[in-house]
Design an enzyme around this catalytic site. Sequence first.
Site, short mmCIF file in Angstrom:
data_model
loop_
_atom_site.label_atom_id
_atom_site.label_comp_id
_atom_site.label_asym_id
_atom_site.label_seq_id
_atom_site.Cartn_x
_atom_site.Cartn_y
_atom_site.Cartn_z
N ARG A 81 0.81 -1.21 0.00
CA ARG A 81 0.00 0.00 0.00
C ARG A 81 0.85 1.27 0.00
NH1 ARG A 81 -2.92 -3.67 3.18
NH2 ARG A 81 -1.91 -2.81 5.01
N GLU A 135 3.61 -6.10 14.47
CA GLU A 135 2.55 -6.30 15.44
C GLU A 135 2.31 -7.79 15.68
OE1 GLU A 135 0.77 -3.38 12.55
OE2 GLU A 135 2.84 -3.92 12.96
#
Length: 181
Positions: free
Chosen positions: A68, A105
């Site tokens: 992205r 994460e």
Amino acid sequence: MMEPRLQRLRERLRLFPDFPVPGVLFRDISPVLKDPAAFKALIDLLEDHLRATFPKIDFIAGECLDSRGFLIGPCLAQRLGIGFIPIRKKGKLPGPTESVSYALEYGKAELEIQSDAVEPGQKVVIVDDLLATGGTMCAACELLKRLKAEVLECLVIIELKLLKGAEKLGAIPFYSLLQYD
């Protein structure tokens, strides 16, 4: 009252609960990419911010780990009349590279940049779609610092403030268009 272009972006985000893991609310920018007016508004907002903030930028660097940042960065660089530098997952770039490992994460990863991507002292803005815990952005900053580039700013569309990723960037300036707790 929210700026109309920002409101358009916020309205186009699509929410996916429990993705990629239970408890996470994923904010998907795919509808922005599908809507030419919303995508133009996004690039306009980023361009306006950079032109107002920095008199000289040599390159936009985009994190291409999940693609992205790679979709946004080249469009923004083209608008500004400057080059784009890809920062990729290890093993995806030819020639000599610099690499760094970092925590995500949900695990670990490794990023790399071509060793000749920038000259010492060149001014770079790092662009990505999202800042969560800050691991990927910090790794990108580390790679550019190793090449002796000057990181002017880290710029994202969405910041997840609750995860405090911006704090990990230390003294590096940070800017986000949309913030969520």
